[in-house]
Scaffold this active site. Structure first.
Site, PDB file in Angstrom:
ATOM      1  CD  GLU A 122       7.304  -3.304  39.632  1.00 46.85           C
ATOM      2  OE1 GLU A 122       6.805  -3.447  40.771  1.00 46.85           O
ATOM      3  OE2 GLU A 122       6.678  -3.552  38.581  1.00 46.85           O
ATOM      4  CG  HIS A 171       0.879   2.412  31.944  1.00 45.13           C
ATOM      5  ND1 HIS A 171       0.028   2.500  33.004  1.00 45.13           N
ATOM      6  CD2 HIS A 171       1.275   1.116  31.910  1.00 45.13           C
ATOM      7  CE1 HIS A 171      -0.099   1.317  33.582  1.00 45.13           C
ATOM      8  NE2 HIS A 171       0.650   0.454  32.946  1.00 45.13           N
TER       9      HIS A 171
HETATM   10  C1  LIG Z   1       4.009  -1.567  39.489  1.00 44.00           C
HETATM   11  C2  LIG Z   1       3.588  -2.209  38.211  1.00 44.00           C
HETATM   12  N1  LIG Z   1       4.343  -3.186  37.690  1.00 44.00           N
HETATM   13  C3  LIG Z   1       3.967  -3.774  36.539  1.00 44.00           C
HETATM   14  C4  LIG Z   1       2.845  -3.384  35.882  1.00 44.00           C
HETATM   15  C5  LIG Z   1       2.453  -4.025  34.546  1.00 44.00           C
HETATM   16  N2  LIG Z   1       1.293  -4.885  34.773  1.00 44.00           N
HETATM   17  C6  LIG Z   1       0.045  -4.463  34.551  1.00 44.00           C
HETATM   18  S1  LIG Z   1      -1.078  -5.591  34.963  1.00 44.00           S
HETATM   19  C7  LIG Z   1       0.091  -6.704  35.407  1.00 44.00           C
HETATM   20  C8  LIG Z   1      -0.286  -8.049  35.903  1.00 44.00           C
HETATM   21  C9  LIG Z   1      -1.038  -7.967  37.162  1.00 44.00           C
HETATM   22  O1  LIG Z   1      -1.344  -9.247  37.591  1.00 44.00           O
HETATM   23  P1  LIG Z   1      -2.442  -9.486  38.698  1.00 44.00           P
HETATM   24  O2  LIG Z   1      -2.179  -8.600  39.860  1.00 44.00           O
HETATM   25  O3  LIG Z   1      -2.517 -10.931  38.961  1.00 44.00           O
HETATM   26  O4  LIG Z   1      -3.780  -8.949  38.022  1.00 44.00           O
HETATM   27  P2  LIG Z   1      -4.529  -9.535  36.721  1.00 44.00           P
HETATM   28  O5  LIG Z   1      -3.989  -8.801  35.548  1.00 44.00           O
HETATM   29  O6  LIG Z   1      -4.291 -10.979  36.662  1.00 44.00           O
HETATM   30  O7  LIG Z   1      -5.963  -9.191  36.928  1.00 44.00           O
HETATM   31  C10 LIG Z   1       1.350  -6.163  35.235  1.00 44.00           C
HETATM   32  C11 LIG Z   1       2.607  -6.849  35.523  1.00 44.00           C
HETATM   33  C12 LIG Z   1       2.095  -2.340  36.444  1.00 44.00           C
HETATM   34  N3  LIG Z   1       0.989  -1.863  35.848  1.00 44.00           N
HETATM   35  N4  LIG Z   1       2.469  -1.783  37.618  1.00 44.00           N
END
Ligand SMILES: Cc1ncc(C[n+]2csc(CCOP(=O)(O)OP(=O)(O)O)c2C)c(N)n1
Ligand SMILES: [Mg+2]
Lengths: 328, 322
Positions: free
Chosen positions: B58, B127
């Protein structure tokens, strides 16, 4: 075949943990779809070996930080399925009295500093737990679970730099399941292996088969030993895959669009962490009956957990105002 | 007039502005899918060069938006959930908000930040926040909180055309709610409140999703013989003080309703303005209805307890009018 120095007890414990995660997550998915769980849930089916192998290298006093996809990490670190399930239901008997829910389960007695709703937030927190252990000389290690997507947050780079500069006892565990939400890591990430990023922070970066609990465990044990000896942090990248959607029910967002080829999903299912284990250790180390007995035990535990959660009361509305400040 | 829901209003506003000005482009997480549908299909029309799927960084991509704006572009930056603004606070509050002023008026900062906000049902504390009030005390940002599809479309288009940083907060609960939206082009100017319902006994000033709750409450109050005027400020910065104050001059009683927290919230600022400039019109102290100062809890009965709704609004009004 069973060419590992791990005891059969340890191996069977790890299998039980993986079974517990698999069955917990499968049940959560099903009852979420039935509408029994509010909010939204991220399950970790297919990723059981990384959580299990890492946590099995830690003591109860050691710390972990977890993510939005945290149920498996918490179970592996000793979280009990009853208060976990109750938390998912928003019940008073949950680990956080219903205030946290799926993305926010924590239990400080077990060294679980919390799942987290903010991607990348656990990285500095785990670093700080390692810092605490180092400052007071108490010998604990912190293991930090995070995703491939999280390794693009500034908190990842800042944390690794701090831990490496100050030689903190932290093991950074990247569970690389190839996607962050609906975006492929390769489209938004500068490196193929997240482990390569360790070099920039002068610490070991190791890629392991994240679906092989023994390999994860052995690599983590060495990293934990290194951390305890004061030699600093390690970054371990577990190559793995989530079988389910980013969130349960993601089809509602996606409509007809898809972001993962179905043959990719099928190929990874063939590399199931549980089947990998069974193929290696049954029948030479464990009989089929022993394995089935574990499965049946776990099923009973999950049934009980769901029953417990269903039977538990909700918190009283006014409890929303409690737990803000410590009065101590 | 054709109907459109809130998400479709965002989608068409984005598409129209992207079509109009080639300096406009959009960045955010999963914008190729549009996690909530708002950016669906835009990649098909505008290509991956103008609809940029960002990494989960971000501070990085919000800041890249600030830099691109200073370098002559007109970026639209999507922050997914408004709580994630905390991850790029510096780039929004120290950079986007201040650089024009600090450079002695040299830099235009034509950047729009969009985020979904509000409690949508057990999404828990990280959230569910509304967050806009935190930005209200940072000089240099305009803040827009639409309450329905018509305003959403018109305000977002104005935000994109504005040469200053504008933050647009999109309440997720409004996603499917429909309104009539003209086919021909229109703008809703930033800084103009809307009188959503006329009344004579009390003014209810409500923000974002709370407008729908205030209208419901007003209907119920009518059955009890109370005539409530409902006003939607639409933008919090700048605030249309004139419309608010002239309503108060008519009704002499004010309730300000916000889903955000009570302390230092948007309702606090609006109340202070009215107390300050409308004191002589008031029959009673200005009253606020907002969420208590705790994070939004997960469990359904707890969440329900802290959030304002139509029933709490009408009960508060009845108490006020005794
Ligand atoms: C700071 C932030 N940005 C965006 C999100 C929305 N979000 C939740 S899970 C996710 C994906 C995370 O990907 P990864 O770290 O690879 O974990 P995975 O879900 O694959 O286990 C996103 C973008 C969030 N929760 N927090
Ligand atoms: Mg991932």
């Amino acid at each position: 075949m069973a060419d590992t120095s791990l005891s059969t007890d340890k191996l069977l414990d790890m299998y039980r943990t993986m079974q517990t995660i698999r069955q917990f997550e499968s049940r959560v998915r099903d009852i979420f779809q039935e509408g029994q769980i509010p909010g939204f849930v991220h399950v970790s089916i297919g990723e059981e070996a990384s959580a299990t192998g890492v946590a099995a290298a830690l003591t109860k006093q050691d710390y972990i930080t977890s993510t939005h996809r945290g149920h498996g990490h918490l179970i592996a670190k000793g979280g009990e399925v009853k208060p976990m399930m109750a938390e998912l239901f928003g019940k008073k008997t949950g680990y956080c009295k219903g205030k946290g829910g799926s993305m926010h389960i924590a239990n400080f007695e077990l060294g679980i500093l919390g799942a987290n709703g903010i991607v990348g937030a656990g990285l500095p927190i785990a670093t700080g737990a390692g810092l605490a252990a180092k400052v007071r000389g108490s010998g604990e290690v912190a293991a930090c679970f995070f995703g491939d997507g999280a390794s693009n947050e500034g908190t990842f780079h800042e944390s690794l730099n701090i831990a490496s500069s100050w030689k903190l006892p932290v093991v950074y565990v990247c569970e690389n399941n190839l996607y962050g939400e609906f975006t492929a890591g390769k489209d938004v990430t500068s490196v193929k292996d997240i482990a390569d990023r360790a070099r920039g922070h002068d610490m070991p970066g190791i890629v392991v088969n994240g679906n092989d609990v023994v390999e994860v465990h052995e690599t983590t044990s060495q990293a934990v030993e290194r951390a305890r000896k004061g030699e600093g942090p390690t970054l371990i990248e577990c190559k793995t895959y989530r079988w389910e959607g980013h969130v349960v029910g993601e089809e509602a967002f996606l409509g007809k669009r898809s972001y993962r080829p179905s043959d990719e999903i099928e190929a990874w299912k063939r590399r199931c962490p549980l089947i990998t284990f069974e193929q290696r250790f049954v029948p030479d180390t464990f009989s089929q009956e022993e394995i089935e007995a574990v499965q049946a035990d776990v099923k009973r535990a999950i049934d009980d957990a769901v029953q417990f959660a269903q039977d538990s009361p909700y918190p009283e509305p006014e409890e929303a105002l409690e737990d803000m400040f410590s009065n101590a | 007039m054709p109907e459109m829901n809130f998400i479709q209003a965002i989608n068409t506003a984005l598409a129209e502005e992207l079509r109009l000005d080639s300096k406009t482009f959009l960045m955010g997480l999963d914008v190729w899918v549009g996690a909530f549908g708002a950016t669906s299909g835009l990649t098909d029309e505008f290509g991956a060069e103008r609809i940029l799927n960002a990494p989960i960084s971000e501070a990085g991509y919000a800041g890249a938006g600030v830099g691109a704006a200073m370098a002559g572009m007109r970026p639209i930056v999507e922050i997914e959930f408004a709580s994630f603004f905390y991850c790029c606070w510096d780039q929004v509050c120290n950079q986007a908000a201040k650089l024009r002023y600090m450079s002695g008026g040299q830099a235009d900062m034509p950047i729009t930040f969009r985020a979904v906000c509000g409690a949508v049902g057990s999404a828990a504390a990280q959230h569910s926040e509304t967050v806009y009030s935190q930005f209200m005390s940072v000089p240099g940002l305009k803040i827009v909180v639409p309450s329905g599809a018509y305003d959403m479309k018109g305000l977002l288009k104005s935000a994109i055309r504005d040469n200053n940083p504008v933050l647009v907060f999109e309440h997720l609960k409004l996603g499917r709610s429909k309104e009539e939206v003209p086919e021909e082009e229109y703008l809703v100017p930033i800084g103009q409140a809307a009188v959503k319902r006329e009344g004579s006994d009390v003014t209810i000033i409500a923000i974002g999703y709370m407008v729908s709750q205030a209208l419901k409450a007003a209907k119920a109050l009518e059955e009890d013989g109370i005539s409530a005027e409902v006003i939607d400020p639409r933008s919090l910065i700048p605030l249309d003080e004139e419309t608010l104050l002239s309503s108060v001059a008519k009704t002499h009683n004010v309730l300000v309703v916000d889903e955000g927290h009570l302390r230092c919230g948007a309702a606090a600022e609006i109340s202070a303005v009215i107390a300050d400039k409308g004191f002589d019109s008031l029959d009673a102290p200005v009253k606020r209805l907002a969420a208590p100062d705790v994070p939004v809890p997960f469990s359904p009965p707890l969440e329900k307890f802290i959030l304002p709704n139509d029933k709490k609004i009408s009960a508060t009004v009845k108490e006020m009018l005794g």
